[in-house]
Design an enzyme around this catalytic site. Structure first.
Site, PDB file in Angstrom:
ATOM      1  N   LYS A   1       0.853  -1.194   0.000  1.00  9.22           N
ATOM      2  CA  LYS A   1       0.000   0.000   0.000  1.00  9.22           C
ATOM      3  C   LYS A   1       0.883   1.236   0.000  1.00  9.22           C
ATOM      4  CE  LYS A   1      -2.706   3.129   2.728  1.00  9.22           C
ATOM      5  NZ  LYS A   1      -2.004   4.219   2.038  1.00  9.22           N
TER       6      LYS A   1
ATOM      7  N   GLU B   1       8.153  17.099  15.203  1.00 11.98           N
ATOM      8  CA  GLU B   1       8.484  17.029  13.779  1.00 11.98           C
ATOM      9  C   GLU B   1       7.415  17.760  12.957  1.00 11.98           C
ATOM     10  OE1 GLU B   1      10.115  13.575  10.780  1.00 11.98           O
ATOM     11  OE2 GLU B   1       8.416  13.089  12.063  1.00 11.98           O
TER      12      GLU B   1
ATOM     13  N   GLU C   1      10.003   2.436  10.508  1.00 13.56           N
ATOM     14  CA  GLU C   1      10.893   3.606  10.489  1.00 13.56           C
ATOM     15  C   GLU C   1       9.989   4.814  10.618  1.00 13.56           C
ATOM     16  OE1 GLU C   1      12.589   6.844   9.901  1.00 13.56           O
ATOM     17  OE2 GLU C   1      12.133   6.307   7.828  1.00 13.56           O
TER      18      GLU C   1
ATOM     19  N   GLY D   1       2.941   4.514  13.023  1.00 16.91           N
ATOM     20  CA  GLY D   1       3.880   3.419  13.205  1.00 16.91           C
ATOM     21  C   GLY D   1       3.641   2.649  14.490  1.00 16.91           C
TER      22      GLY D   1
ATOM     23  N   CYS E   1      12.622  12.162   6.483  1.00 20.10           N
ATOM     24  CA  CYS E   1      12.747  11.770   7.887  1.00 20.10           C
ATOM     25  C   CYS E   1      14.139  12.082   8.416  1.00 20.10           C
ATOM     26  CB  CYS E   1      12.423  10.293   8.062  1.00 20.10           C
ATOM     27  SG  CYS E   1      13.383   9.186   7.026  1.00 20.10           S
TER      28      CYS E   1
END
Length: 489
Positions: free
Chosen positions: A178, A387, A252, A235, A286
């Site tokens: 996906k 972030e 990750e 995640g 990232c």
């Protein structure tokens, strides 16, 4: 903006391109949101079920092929990517927003990744150990885990899928994939490369859809492992769902990567590298440099020069040859980043460069944010630890190296960092003191090579590292064989 055709979105299931039965997906160009890059219906429940069944059915036959034969498919797909790099890189720039040069380079990087794993058959595949018993050897072999669910983000729409799918396939797994729904076109292009390379039906299944497809992947009993790259919140949910089913998850996740510039640094080098780390790919990496720590002796000079370079960056149409930074990927991202800049200002940050969108002129209609540098004081600020995933660099000053390393380690993330110094002793101290998965000495914090491990420390990653030989730890399991002849000794 170069004119490109609007593409039909389809999924690749059991070796066929199929039109989904789900809700409509519209992929727009973030520089000109009125321009549609690709559109079509998402995969529905029936398409997902067929894809999962195809991956399960194809896995034993694919695993039974010699690794050299599986690798040869990857090498042929790499050749397709190289041949299509210019045209597909241009489409990548139009769909995701990074510059054309970066888009072309990303397609070529995907080809490089496929070539690396395509040659895995020439490398060591197991280990032999001595046995304490006469007439016996102990052999450790590796086997595929089975069907791997792959969930990938928008920001590297062909490279990140390549570095997950390539090792999964070469080690004998089949894939249920996906991609991010904002970048379906480049996902289709990668699947087309594998199709052209002769990948057997069912070995790679691309299912285009929203988060419901991701939820289906992590909860389906036919999926034996899940590899994910994306936000920390998602995640952790993926990891929890995998744990509930007892299947391994590789995740990750976030990064809030610091560059530490010491008084003795090469200023020209450090300014250029920090600039690239912060603003290349519009900061949507990232591993992007999103924090800057400057020791007092160099801070004023460095910030002055960095501001001049940031102000001079050419922001604009990502498909134009002279553009140095494009838009962020979506209206949602634009709103979130703009809100983060506003919060930082309210918390006392001083804007050194940028800090705004574009209300007038040719950029006003797109999701453009000026390269932004904001200096923080000593008070706590969200911008230092949260972030934003955009072209925003937070700056703090440190009195000495101990304080600098403390600031760099501040927060829950530990993906990447950079240190700039001419002093080998200080560089070695950084190796010991900075708690990250990737450390750059005198280069930008972003960047990953396919032959070495990639992944973070602390809460930036879960499970085994990606890329290089480290990928074997996730995409295979070991069988320890006690090997002895039939006759006693």
């Amino acid at each position: 903006m170069l004119a490109l055709d609007t593409n039909e979105i389809q999924s690749f299931v059991a070796g066929r391109w199929v039109t989904g039965a789900g809700e409509a997906i519209v992929s727009v160009c973030p520089a000109v949101p009125s321009r549609v890059v690709a559109e079509g219906p998402a995969a529905g429940a029936a398409e997902f079920d067929e894809a999962a069944a195809a991956a399960r059915a194809a896995q034993p036959g694919w695993a039974a092929m010699p690794m050299h034969e599986r690798g040869a498919v990857l090498l042929r797909a790499a050749a397709v990517l190289d041949a299509k790099a210019d045209s597909w890189g241009l489409e990548l720039a139009a769909e995701e927003g990074k510059t054309k040069a970066e888009g072309v380079a990303e397609v070529r990087r995907a080809a490089q990744i496929l070539r690396y794993y395509g040659n895995e058959g020439d490398r060591q595949s197991g280990e032999m150990f001595s046995s304490p018993r006469r007439g016996e050897h102990i052999l450790v072999t590796r086997k595929p885990v089975g069907v791997v669910g792959v969930i990938t983000p928008f920001n590297f729409p062909i490279a990140i899928p390549a570095w997950k799918i390539a090792p999964a396939l070469v080690y004998g797994n089949t894939v249920l994939w996906k991609p991010a729904s904002t970048v379906p076109l480049l996902a289709m292009r990668l699947a087309q490369a594998f199709e052209a390379a002769g990948l057997p039906a069912g070995v790679l299944n691309l299912v285009v859809g929203d988060s419901r497809v991701g939820d289906a992947i992590v909860t389906d009993s036919r999926v034996d492992a899940v590899t994910f790259t994306g936000s920390t919140g998602v995640g952790r949910r993926v990891a929890a769902a995998g744990a509930a089913r007892g299947v391994p998850v590789q995740a990750e996740m976030g990064g809030k990567n610091a560059a530490v510039v010491l008084d003795d640094a090469d200023v020209d080098l450090a300014v250029e590298q920090v600039l690239l780390g912060a603003f290349r790919s519009t900061g949507q990496k990232c591993t992007a440099t999103s924090r800057l720590v400057l020791t007092d002796g160099i801070a004023d000079t460095f910030l002055s020069r960095l501001k001049n370079r940031a102000d001079a960056l050419v922001v604009g149409d990502p498909t134009a040859d002279d553009t140095q930074m494009g838009p962020v990927v979506s209206e949602l991202a634009f709103a979130a980043i703009s809100a983060g800049i506003g919060r930082a200002s309210a918390q006392g940050a001083v804007t050194i460069a940028g800090g705004h969108g574009y209300a007038d002129g040719p950029l006003a209609g797109g999701y453009f944010i000026a390269p932004t540098i904001m200096e923080l004081g000593t008070e706590a600020a969200d911008l230092w630890t949260e972030e934003l995933f955009g072209p925003v660099l937070a700056v703090r000053r440190a009195a000495d190296i101990e304080e600098a390393f403390g600031l760099a380690n501040d927060g829950e993330f530990g993906l990447s960092a950079a240190i700039f110094t001419k002093d080998l002793t200080q560089a070695l101290r950084a190796v010991d003191c900075l708690d990250v998965g990737i450390l750059h000495v005198n280069s930008e914090s972003a960047g990953a090579d396919p032959h070495v491990p990639f992944g973070g420390a602390k809460k930036s990653g879960l499970g085994p590292k990606e890329q290089g030989r480290a990928a074997r730890e996730f995409f295979t399991h070991t069988t320890t064989v006690y090997l002895r002849g039939g006759e006693g000794t």
